[in-house]
Enzyme design. Structure first.
Site, PDB file in Angstrom:
ATOM      1  N   ARG A 177      42.615  -7.740  19.742  1.00 57.65           N
ATOM      2  CA  ARG A 177      41.735  -8.576  19.951  1.00 57.65           C
ATOM      3  C   ARG A 177      40.403  -8.355  20.359  1.00 57.65           C
ATOM      4  O   ARG A 177      39.878  -7.217  20.654  1.00 57.65           O
ATOM      5  CB  ARG A 177      42.515  -9.338  21.261  1.00 57.65           C
ATOM      6  CG  ARG A 177      43.840  -9.896  21.151  1.00 57.65           C
ATOM      7  CD  ARG A 177      44.131 -10.454  22.445  1.00 57.65           C
ATOM      8  NE  ARG A 177      45.601 -11.282  22.411  1.00 57.65           N
ATOM      9  CZ  ARG A 177      46.393 -10.557  22.700  1.00 57.65           C
ATOM     10  NH1 ARG A 177      46.368  -9.306  23.014  1.00 57.65           N
ATOM     11  NH2 ARG A 177      47.920 -11.083  22.884  1.00 57.65           N
TER      12      ARG A 177
ATOM     13  N   ILE B  15      36.764  -7.527  21.499  1.00 53.78           N
ATOM     14  CA  ILE B  15      35.711  -6.522  20.621  1.00 53.78           C
ATOM     15  C   ILE B  15      36.239  -5.430  19.941  1.00 53.78           C
ATOM     16  O   ILE B  15      35.630  -5.003  18.718  1.00 53.78           O
ATOM     17  CB  ILE B  15      35.034  -5.739  22.107  1.00 53.78           C
ATOM     18  CG1 ILE B  15      33.985  -7.027  22.546  1.00 53.78           C
ATOM     19  CG2 ILE B  15      34.173  -4.728  21.652  1.00 53.78           C
ATOM     20  CD1 ILE B  15      33.295  -6.359  23.933  1.00 53.78           C
TER      21      ILE B  15
ATOM     22  N   GLY C 158      40.397  -0.908  26.944  1.00 55.45           N
ATOM     23  CA  GLY C 158      39.907  -0.867  28.462  1.00 55.45           C
ATOM     24  C   GLY C 158      40.797  -2.098  29.232  1.00 55.45           C
ATOM     25  O   GLY C 158      40.733  -3.127  28.451  1.00 55.45           O
TER      26      GLY C 158
ATOM     27  N   LEU D  27      37.339  -6.659  45.688  1.00 53.55           N
ATOM     28  CA  LEU D  27      36.409  -6.123  46.359  1.00 53.55           C
ATOM     29  C   LEU D  27      36.996  -4.775  46.929  1.00 53.55           C
ATOM     30  O   LEU D  27      38.045  -4.731  47.126  1.00 53.55           O
ATOM     31  CB  LEU D  27      36.154  -7.002  47.797  1.00 53.55           C
ATOM     32  CG  LEU D  27      35.242  -8.284  47.370  1.00 53.55           C
ATOM     33  CD1 LEU D  27      34.846  -8.917  48.633  1.00 53.55           C
ATOM     34  CD2 LEU D  27      33.845  -8.199  46.738  1.00 53.55           C
TER      35      LEU D  27
ATOM     36  N   TYR E 297      36.253  -0.406  38.005  1.00 52.58           N
ATOM     37  CA  TYR E 297      35.905  -0.629  36.663  1.00 52.58           C
ATOM     38  C   TYR E 297      34.443   0.232  36.331  1.00 52.58           C
ATOM     39  O   TYR E 297      34.396   0.811  35.446  1.00 52.58           O
ATOM     40  CB  TYR E 297      35.564  -2.049  36.162  1.00 52.58           C
ATOM     41  CG  TYR E 297      35.337  -2.256  34.759  1.00 52.58           C
ATOM     42  CD1 TYR E 297      35.952  -2.022  33.891  1.00 52.58           C
ATOM     43  CD2 TYR E 297      34.101  -2.795  34.400  1.00 52.58           C
ATOM     44  CE1 TYR E 297      35.906  -2.425  32.450  1.00 52.58           C
ATOM     45  CE2 TYR E 297      33.673  -2.876  33.330  1.00 52.58           C
ATOM     46  CZ  TYR E 297      34.563  -3.034  32.430  1.00 52.58           C
ATOM     47  OH  TYR E 297      34.344  -3.246  30.930  1.00 52.58           O
TER      48      TYR E 297
END
Length: 444
Positions: A214, A216, A287, A293, A350
């Site tokens: 899917r 990118i 990814g 947080l 990330y």
């Protein structure tokens, strides 16, 4: 995903209202289509040294209309400012101010490209060369109507017409670099060669793309195929239907695989060699995000992101580096993120993983050099995907406009940069991170 605002403010009453209120009016970007001219209109080459003469001759050999002196009010497709012979900050004045009036004549979607050298030598020389960085990044923020400004930085012993220098110049002048703005590519060696067919720079290559089902990843697979490569599309078994659709659409093969498996690298190599006889390019695109947080972060969210986004790439690269089937000028391209450069609230895991990708790329470059290979990363900014479509409306609109081009990029913009770095003409470029972000205005 459609940018409704951009469509509204560029037509009819919406356009008039936006002009009166001073609202952003994102331009339609000039994107690449096979068979189209490299650039629309003449290219002005400014610079007084032999490097400028050699670049002008190379552009002429491509069939471009080249100017060495500006013709007043002539619409220009691009301006190439050759600054490879700077010795002191004062050397910037003449070529830069001589080229400045021609910026008014730059066509919509035009290109400005600087050619300079890595800072070094005497303090004065280093100052002049580093000054090009600030000059170019500032100029890119002044350009309008979808025009972009980017730079090529040559190592001390690299000619302005080395294959990868010309390859980078072609990329920056073309529609392939539509969402690349305010960025530099460093050419560190004279390795590489220009393709026989500029529209099929990956002809004969076998390329693996992870996370290809899917978004990118699918765009990367399709773009590499369009550029001549045979593609192995890799994704998790749960995405099997979408993966098969992508692979069938580009006449490639699909490999259902969890890339976090210890044997993922060897399975990728075995599949490519068994089905296609070779392996030339690996694109690490797979990814995940698990945003929270840091104060609320748990081990599951942290560990899963690190494992998929960077640890899996490291393990696969170990297998590639050890394989006799990955020896002939191999290419690795990893997808990083501007989050790994500037940071992003709620994305410590990330951002750490994507910063890790960039560190891995720099450290792996010397290991591939002995085989004539290269490894680079592409760091996307705000790209229009299913994931960004789920961002709350107001946050999404702000993120779209916070770059010099005042819009989000497309998956194909990321794919174009990856295809360039995967090709032979980028053989002298390694250990670099190329941002595809429209010159993001926040953080970096």
């Amino acid at each position: 995903m459609t940018d409704t605002y951009a469509r509204l403010v560029n037509h009819g009453l919406g356009r008039d209202l936006a002009r009166k209120l001073g609202l952003p009016q994102p331009a339609d970007l000039r994107r690449y289509r096979p068979g189209q001219p490299l650039i629309d209109g003449p290219v002005l080459v400014r610079g007084s040294g032999p490097g400028a003469d050699r670049i002008a001759a190379a552009l002429l050999s491509w069939g471009l209309d080249v100017r060495r002196h500006a013709v007043p009010k002539e619409r220009l497709g691009g301006i190439v400012l050759v600054l490879d012979a700077l010795e002191a900050p004062g050397d910037l004045e003449q070529p830069v101010l001589a080229a400045a009036p021609s910026l008014r004549d730059l066509a919509p979607g035009g290109r400005v490209v600087t050619v300079s050298r890595v800072p070094g030598g005497t303090p004065a020389t280093a100052a002049a060369r580093q000054g090009v960085d600030g000059l170019l990044r500032s100029l890119a923020k002044e350009l309008r109507a979808g025009a972009t400004g980017n730079g090529i930085v040559l190592a001390e012993d690299v000619s302005p017409t080395a294959p990868s220098a010309l390859g980078a110049l072609r990329f920056f002048l073309s529609g392939r670099s539509a969402f690349v703005d305010g960025q530099f590519i460093r050419v560190s060696s004279a390795e590489g060669r220009l393709p026989d067919d500029a529209d099929a720079p990956l002809a004969g290559k076998v390329a693996v793309v992870t996370g290809a089902a899917r978004g990118i990843g699918a765009a990367i697979a399709r773009t590499l195929h369009r550029d001549g490569a045979t593609v192995v599309a890799v994704d998790v078994p749960a995405a099997g239907d979408h993966l098969a659709e992508v692979a069938n659409g580009i006449h490639g093969t699909a490999l259902q695989l969890d890339i976090t498996r210890d044997d993922a690298g060897q399975r990728i190599i075995d599949h490519a060699v068994h089905r296609h006889g070779r392996l030339d390019v690996v694109v690490h695109n797979a990814g995940i995000t698990r945003d929270k947080l840091l104060v609320n972060m748990d081990q599951s969210r942290w560990g899963s992101v690190i494992n998929v986004n960077i640890a899996a790439q490291l393990r696969i690269n170990e297998a590639l580096l050890a394989s006799e089937h990955f020896r002939s000028e191999p290419r690795i391209v990893s997808v990083a993120s501007t989050s790994g450069i500037a940071g992003n609230r709620g994305q410590t895991n990330y951002a750490a993983s994507k910063g890790g990708v960039m560190g891995m790329v720099r450290a792996t470059a010397p290991l591939l050099a002995q085989h004539g290979g290269s490894i680079n990363a592409v760091a996307p900014g705000f790209i229009e995907t299913e994931m960004t479509a789920r961002i709350p409306f107001a946050t999404r609109e702000i993120a779209r406009r916070l770059n010099s081009l005042q819009q989000g990029g497309l998956p194909g913009d990321v794919a174009e940069a990856i295809s360039f770095l995967a090709g032979d003409s980028a053989g002298g470029i390694s250990g670099e991170v190329l941002r595809v972000c429209g010159q993001n205005l926040v953080g970096a």
